[in-house]
Design an enzyme around this catalytic site. Structure first.
Site, PDB file in Angstrom:
ATOM      1  N   PRO A  96     -13.233   0.089 -22.933  1.00 35.43           N
ATOM      2  CG  PRO A  96     -10.918   0.423 -22.815  1.00 35.43           C
ATOM      3  CD  PRO A  96     -12.194   0.708 -22.094  1.00 35.43           C
ATOM      4  CG  ASP A 111      -8.163   7.466  -7.728  1.00 30.43           C
ATOM      5  OD1 ASP A 111      -9.087   8.298  -7.736  1.00 30.43           O
ATOM      6  OD2 ASP A 111      -8.043   6.603  -8.632  1.00 30.43           O
ATOM      7  CG  HIS A 129     -14.291  -0.910  -3.066  1.00 31.87           C
ATOM      8  ND1 HIS A 129     -13.992  -1.440  -4.301  1.00 31.87           N
ATOM      9  CD2 HIS A 129     -15.468  -1.492  -2.692  1.00 31.87           C
ATOM     10  CE1 HIS A 129     -14.948  -2.296  -4.661  1.00 31.87           C
ATOM     11  NE2 HIS A 129     -15.854  -2.330  -3.712  1.00 31.87           N
ATOM     12  CE1 TYR A 180      -4.284  -0.964  -0.495  1.00 31.47           C
ATOM     13  CE2 TYR A 180      -3.532  -2.828   0.800  1.00 31.47           C
ATOM     14  CZ  TYR A 180      -4.460  -2.258  -0.049  1.00 31.47           C
ATOM     15  OH  TYR A 180      -5.546  -2.971  -0.464  1.00 31.47           O
ATOM     16  CD  GLN A 217     -16.338  -1.021  -8.579  1.00 27.89           C
ATOM     17  OE1 GLN A 217     -16.151  -2.189  -8.329  1.00 27.89           O
ATOM     18  NE2 GLN A 217     -16.520  -0.587  -9.813  1.00 27.89           N
ATOM     19  CG  ASN A 218     -11.454   4.065  -9.026  1.00 34.21           C
ATOM     20  OD1 ASN A 218     -11.562   2.839  -9.145  1.00 34.21           O
ATOM     21  ND2 ASN A 218     -11.513   4.888 -10.056  1.00 34.21           N
ATOM     22  CB  ALA A 222     -13.312   6.654 -19.231  1.00 37.90           C
TER      23      ALA A 222
HETATM   24  P1  OAD Z   1     -10.441  -3.748 -12.697  1.00 32.20           P
HETATM   25  O1  OAD Z   1      -8.955  -3.636 -12.711  1.00 32.20           O
HETATM   26  O2  OAD Z   1     -11.041  -5.067 -12.365  1.00 32.20           O
HETATM   27  O3  OAD Z   1     -11.034  -3.347 -14.113  1.00 32.20           O
HETATM   28  C1  OAD Z   1     -10.660  -2.184 -14.754  1.00 32.20           C
HETATM   29  C2  OAD Z   1     -11.508  -2.040 -15.991  1.00 32.20           C
HETATM   30  O4  OAD Z   1     -11.175  -0.804 -16.603  1.00 32.20           O
HETATM   31  C3  OAD Z   1     -11.295  -3.139 -17.039  1.00 32.20           C
HETATM   32  O5  OAD Z   1     -12.555  -3.657 -17.439  1.00 32.20           O
HETATM   33  C4  OAD Z   1     -10.623  -2.388 -18.204  1.00 32.20           C
HETATM   34  O6  OAD Z   1     -11.031  -2.902 -19.469  1.00 32.20           O
HETATM   35  C5  OAD Z   1     -11.156  -0.996 -18.001  1.00 32.20           C
HETATM   36  N1  OAD Z   1     -10.321   0.087 -18.565  1.00 32.20           N
HETATM   37  C6  OAD Z   1      -8.984   0.112 -18.736  1.00 32.20           C
HETATM   38  N2  OAD Z   1      -8.601   1.292 -19.245  1.00 32.20           N
HETATM   39  C7  OAD Z   1      -9.726   2.040 -19.413  1.00 32.20           C
HETATM   40  C8  OAD Z   1     -10.003   3.355 -19.891  1.00 32.20           C
HETATM   41  N3  OAD Z   1      -9.029   4.148 -20.310  1.00 32.20           N
HETATM   42  N4  OAD Z   1     -11.298   3.775 -19.907  1.00 32.20           N
HETATM   43  C9  OAD Z   1     -12.306   2.978 -19.475  1.00 32.20           C
HETATM   44  N5  OAD Z   1     -12.099   1.728 -19.009  1.00 32.20           N
HETATM   45  C10 OAD Z   1     -10.836   1.259 -18.965  1.00 32.20           C
HETATM   46  O7  OAD Z   1     -10.968  -2.594 -11.714  1.00 32.20           O
HETATM   47  P2  OAD Z   1     -12.365  -2.458 -10.986  1.00 32.20           P
HETATM   48  O8  OAD Z   1     -13.470  -2.982 -11.816  1.00 32.20           O
HETATM   49  O9  OAD Z   1     -12.443  -1.060 -10.491  1.00 32.20           O
HETATM   50  O10 OAD Z   1     -11.509  -3.558  -4.816  1.00 32.20           O
HETATM   51  O11 OAD Z   1     -12.145  -3.419  -9.759  1.00 32.20           O
HETATM   52  C11 OAD Z   1     -13.133  -3.507  -8.783  1.00 32.20           C
HETATM   53  C12 OAD Z   1     -12.521  -3.715  -7.454  1.00 32.20           C
HETATM   54  O12 OAD Z   1     -11.697  -4.876  -7.471  1.00 32.20           O
HETATM   55  C13 OAD Z   1     -11.579  -2.631  -6.990  1.00 32.20           C
HETATM   56  O13 OAD Z   1     -12.227  -1.542  -6.412  1.00 32.20           O
HETATM   57  C14 OAD Z   1     -10.737  -3.311  -5.997  1.00 32.20           C
HETATM   58  C15 OAD Z   1     -10.465  -4.583  -6.769  1.00 32.20           C
HETATM   59  O14 OAD Z   1     -10.088  -5.633  -6.067  1.00 32.20           O
HETATM   60  C16 OAD Z   1     -10.930  -3.479  -3.617  1.00 32.20           C
HETATM   61  O15 OAD Z   1      -9.780  -3.127  -3.447  1.00 32.20           O
HETATM   62  C17 OAD Z   1     -11.848  -3.849  -2.508  1.00 32.20           C
END
Ligand code: OAD
Length: 271
Positions: free
Chosen positions: A241, A117, A131, A76, A114-115, A257
Site C-alpha cells: 500500500p 513467523d 532470515h 524476542y 524474509q519473515n 496484500a
Molecule cells: P518492513 O517493516 O521494513 O516493511 C514492511 C512493508 O510492508 C512496508 O513497506 C509496508 O508499507 C508494507 N505493508 C504494511 N502493511 C501491508 C499490507 N497489509 N500489505 C502489504 N504490505 C504492507 O519489513 P521487511 O521489508 O520485511 O530482518 O523488512 C525486511 C527485514 O528487515 C526483516 O526481515 C528484518 C528487518 O530488519 C531481520 O530481522 C534480519
C-alpha cells in the site's frame, strides 16, 4: 473486496493476472507486510508498550546481544508471545492455494520469505526462510541448536518447539559450552543461510515474473532478488500500500496484500 481498490489498481491487477496466468515460473518474495493483517507489527512500525523507546534495528544485531543479551532475549521472548497465536490471513491463504494449483499444473511457484513467523506454513505453503525462524534457538557461542522440547521433554521434533516454548525472559545457558542461547534468526551484519539463499537466487534468476509482497525493500541481500530477476528478463510486480525503494518494478498494486492476493488469484483462475 474489489470495491476497496481504485479503478487504476483494478486495471493493473488485470494486467498482472494476464502475465501470471501465462508464466511457467513465478518467484514470490514476502516481507513483514504480508503478516500485518494477521496482527503482527512490521519492522518499521513504531514499537509499542515497554519497547516503545527501542528500534527493531537496534536490537536485532550481534553487537546488541553482546552488549546486553538479556535485553535482546527479552525482546524476542516478547515478540514470540506477540506472534504465537496469530493466524494466516487471506494473503497467506491465497499464496498457498496458488502454489498448490501451480504444482498440479506443472508450473513453478517458489515462495521466499524474509519473515521469521510460520504463517505461510500454517496456510499450507512450502516456503524458504531467508532470515531464520522465530521458534528455533541456538547457542551464540558454539552454534549448537537448542530446543525446549528436546531439552525439557526428550523429544527431537523441532517444529513442536513452538508449542513448548516458554516466554520466560531469563537467559538460558547452553548445555554444551555455557554460552547464551539466542534465537536462530539472521541479525544485521550476519550471513544468510547458504542453502536458503541459493534457492532464492536461483528462483529469482530463473523466473518469468517476480512478485514482491509487503516488503520495504530496505534490507540487502533480499532486496537484490528483484534486481536479479529483472536483469534476467523477468517482469516485476509489487504489492504494497506504500511506496518502497524498489526501483525495478513494472506493475505496482498499491493496496493491502490481504485484499489484493485473493482477488489476483481469482482473476488468474478466470483467464
Ligand atoms: P518492513 O517493516 O521494513 O516493511 C514492511 C512493508 O510492508 C512496508 O513497506 C509496508 O508499507 C508494507 N505493508 C504494511 N502493511 C501491508 C499490507 N497489509 N500489505 C502489504 N504490505 C504492507 O519489513 P521487511 O521489508 O520485511 O530482518 O523488512 C525486511 C527485514 O528487515 C526483516 O526481515 C528484518 C528487518 O530488519 C531481520 O530481522 C534480519
Amino acid at each position: 473486496m474489489l470495491a476497496e481498490l481504485t479503478p487504476e489498481i483494478v486495471i493493473q491487477m488485470q494486467r498482472a493476472a494476464t502475465l501470471l496466468q501465462a508464466a511457467p515460473r513465478i518467484c514470490v518474495l514476502t516481507g513483514a507486510g504480508v503478516s500485518a493483517e494477521s496482527g503482527i507489527p512490521t519492522f518499521r512500525d513504531k514499537q509499542t508498550g515497554l519497547w516503545e523507546q527501542y528500534r527493531a534495528e537496534d536490537l536485532a544485531s550481534p553487537a546488541a546481544f553482546a552488549r546486553d543479551p538479556k535485553l535482546v532475549w527479552s525482546w524476542y521472548q516478547w515478540r514470540r508471545q506477540l506472534v504465537h497465536d496469530k493466524m494466516p490471513n487471506p494473503a497467506h491463504q491465497a499464496l498457498a492455494e496458488w502454489q498448490k494449483n501451480a504444482e498440479s499444473s506443472k508450473r513453478q511457484l517458489t515462495l521466499i520469505t524474509q519473515n521469521v513467523d510460520d504463517l505461510h506454513e500454517q496456510a499450507g505453503s512450502t516456503v524458504t526462510h531467508l532470515h531464520g525462524y522465530l521458534w528455533r534457538n541456538r547457542c551464540s557461542q558454539c552454534d549448537a541448536s537448542y530446543n525446549y522440547e528436546s531439552t525439557n521433554h526428550e523429544s527431537t521434533h523441532l517444529n513442536s518447539s513452538k508449542d513448548a516454548i516458554e516466554f520466560d525472559d531469563e537467559l538460558i545457558a547452553c548445555p554444551h559450552c555455557e554460552g547464551y542461547i539466542r534465537p536462530d534468526i539472521v541479525w544485521f551484519g550476519e550471513s544468510l543461510p547458504a542453502s536458503a539463499w541459493q534457492t532464492a537466487e536461483q528462483a529469482a534468476a530463473d523466473c518469468d515474473v517476480f512478485i514482491s509482497v509487503g516488503t520495504s525493500s530496505l534490507v540487502y541481500p533480499a532486496t537484490g532478488l528483484a534486481q536479479l530477476a529483472k536483469q534476467n528478463g523477468a517482469t516485476i510486480i509489487e504489492i504494497n500500500p506504500n511506496p518502497t525503494l524498489n526501483t525495478v518494478v513494472d506493475i505496482i498494486l498499491a493496496a493491502k496484500a490481504g485484499v489484493v492476493m485473493p482477488l489476483l488469484l481469482e482473476q488468474i483462475k478466470l483467464l
